[in-house]
Write a protein that holds these residues in place. Sequence first.
Motif, PDB file in Angstrom:
ATOM      1  N   GLU A  99       0.835  -1.205   0.000  1.00  0.00           N
ATOM      2  CA  GLU A  99       0.000   0.000   0.000  1.00  0.00           C
ATOM      3  C   GLU A  99       0.878   1.267   0.000  1.00  0.00           C
ATOM      4  OE1 GLU A  99      -3.121   1.445   3.243  1.00  0.00           O
ATOM      5  OE2 GLU A  99      -3.193  -0.715   2.839  1.00  0.00           O
ATOM      6  N   ILE A 100       1.868   1.263   0.873  1.00  0.00           N
ATOM      7  CA  ILE A 100       2.759   2.428   0.978  1.00  0.00           C
ATOM      8  C   ILE A 100       3.596   2.567  -0.297  1.00  0.00           C
ATOM      9  CG2 ILE A 100       4.695   3.434   2.260  1.00  0.00           C
ATOM     10  CD1 ILE A 100       3.550   1.890   4.747  1.00  0.00           C
ATOM     11  N   ALA A 101       4.097   1.421  -0.805  1.00  0.00           N
ATOM     12  CA  ALA A 101       4.912   1.449  -2.035  1.00  0.00           C
ATOM     13  C   ALA A 101       4.090   2.012  -3.189  1.00  0.00           C
ATOM     14  CB  ALA A 101       5.427   0.056  -2.354  1.00  0.00           C
ATOM     15  N   ALA A 102       2.822   1.606  -3.279  1.00  0.00           N
ATOM     16  CA  ALA A 102       1.946   2.103  -4.353  1.00  0.00           C
ATOM     17  C   ALA A 102       1.751   3.608  -4.229  1.00  0.00           C
ATOM     18  CB  ALA A 102       0.606   1.379  -4.295  1.00  0.00           C
ATOM     19  N   ARG A 103       1.580   4.089  -2.995  1.00  0.00           N
ATOM     20  CA  ARG A 103       1.406   5.524  -2.772  1.00  0.00           C
ATOM     21  C   ARG A 103       2.653   6.301  -3.210  1.00  0.00           C
ATOM     22  NH1 ARG A 103       1.004   6.327   3.210  1.00  0.00           N
ATOM     23  NH2 ARG A 103       3.215   6.763   3.013  1.00  0.00           N
ATOM     24  N   GLU A 104       3.818   5.755  -2.878  1.00  0.00           N
ATOM     25  CA  GLU A 104       5.070   6.442  -3.240  1.00  0.00           C
ATOM     26  C   GLU A 104       5.285   6.430  -4.755  1.00  0.00           C
ATOM     27  OE1 GLU A 104       6.815   8.335  -1.375  1.00  0.00           O
ATOM     28  OE2 GLU A 104       5.897   7.797   0.529  1.00  0.00           O
ATOM     29  N   LEU A 105       4.920   5.321  -5.400  1.00  0.00           N
ATOM     30  CA  LEU A 105       5.061   5.262  -6.867  1.00  0.00           C
ATOM     31  C   LEU A 105       4.138   6.285  -7.517  1.00  0.00           C
ATOM     32  CD1 LEU A 105       5.360   1.423  -7.475  1.00  0.00           C
ATOM     33  CD2 LEU A 105       7.100   3.145  -7.977  1.00  0.00           C
ATOM     34  N   LYS A 106       2.963   6.431  -6.961  1.00  0.00           N
ATOM     35  CA  LYS A 106       2.022   7.423  -7.474  1.00  0.00           C
ATOM     36  C   LYS A 106       2.613   8.825  -7.304  1.00  0.00           C
ATOM     37  CE  LYS A 106      -2.877   8.372  -7.412  1.00  0.00           C
ATOM     38  NZ  LYS A 106      -3.774   8.996  -6.454  1.00  0.00           N
ATOM     39  N   ALA A 107       3.239   9.057  -6.149  1.00  0.00           N
ATOM     40  CA  ALA A 107       3.811  10.380  -5.867  1.00  0.00           C
ATOM     41  C   ALA A 107       4.931  10.750  -6.838  1.00  0.00           C
ATOM     42  CB  ALA A 107       4.324  10.429  -4.426  1.00  0.00           C
TER      43      ALA A 107
END
Length: 243
Positions: A122-130
């Motif tokens: 979940e966190i990795a996906a958020r960072e990739l989006k960022a």
Amino acid sequence: MTEPVIALDNVHLTLGSGASTVHVLKGMSLEIEPGQSVGIVGPSGSGKSTLLMVLAGLERIDSGTVSVAGAALNTMSEDQAAAFRGRNIGIVFQSFHLIPNMTALENAAVPLELAGNPDAFEIAARELKAVGLEHRMTHYPGELSGGEQQRVAIARALAPSPKILIADEPTGNLDTATGKQITDLLFQTQREHGLTLVLVTHDSALSARCDREIRVRSGRIETGIETDGTDAPAAARIVAVNP
Ligand SMILES: Nc1ncnc2c1ncn2[C@@H]1O[C@H](COP(=O)(O)OP(=O)(O)O)[C@@H](O)[C@H]1O
Ligand SMILES: [Mg+2]
């Protein structure tokens, strides 16, 4: 005065053995304040990458002290240093260092998974989006451009919410336009997360954007130069210059 987030005092480091022994760091002292951006510049072979490895606790020093975020890195065991690094320091390399048989999402999640974080993906996906890669999550490194691979590496470095981001020639393998985008991303990220950013670069446009430049020559620190100073903390300075 603000407590420095990184402090090196009289650090010596020798690498190699026998006839190939090299005295790489010859009594380096420096202090970096929280939230500063620092560009480390100097000739090839002068010890810049080694200095970053020391800051990250990836290289053991012969003598001196290395204090990072209030902890004495040089007195830690390798396991302690690894755990400390996982919490406090994100690292980005020139050659990205992604794992080829893992997707962008899996790569970005690696440090969180290693730390046992149940929300790693979940966190990795958020960072990739960022970093603008929400459409590339399931791609493998070989299917990504150099700039995209570096964005994955930045997302991976930031996923554990480190206080310090270290980057070794982050634009070194990228064309000028892509390098500029990655540079913009690094400074934007630094501002948004309030990070201390320490980067090695040959790119004078990149180092000029830092609050401070540190010049390394033959394993010693040469001078400290304030750059344009627009976001430089008042007390930004070089504390010690080697003779
Ligand atoms: N494992 C090693 N064994 C012996 N010498 C090394 C080793 N790693 C680096 N060096 C030497 O240390 C010096 C500094 O290297 P490095 O920190 O990579 O320089 P820079 O990043 O400034 O180009 C160089 O002379 C290099 O050859
Ligand atoms: Mg280097």
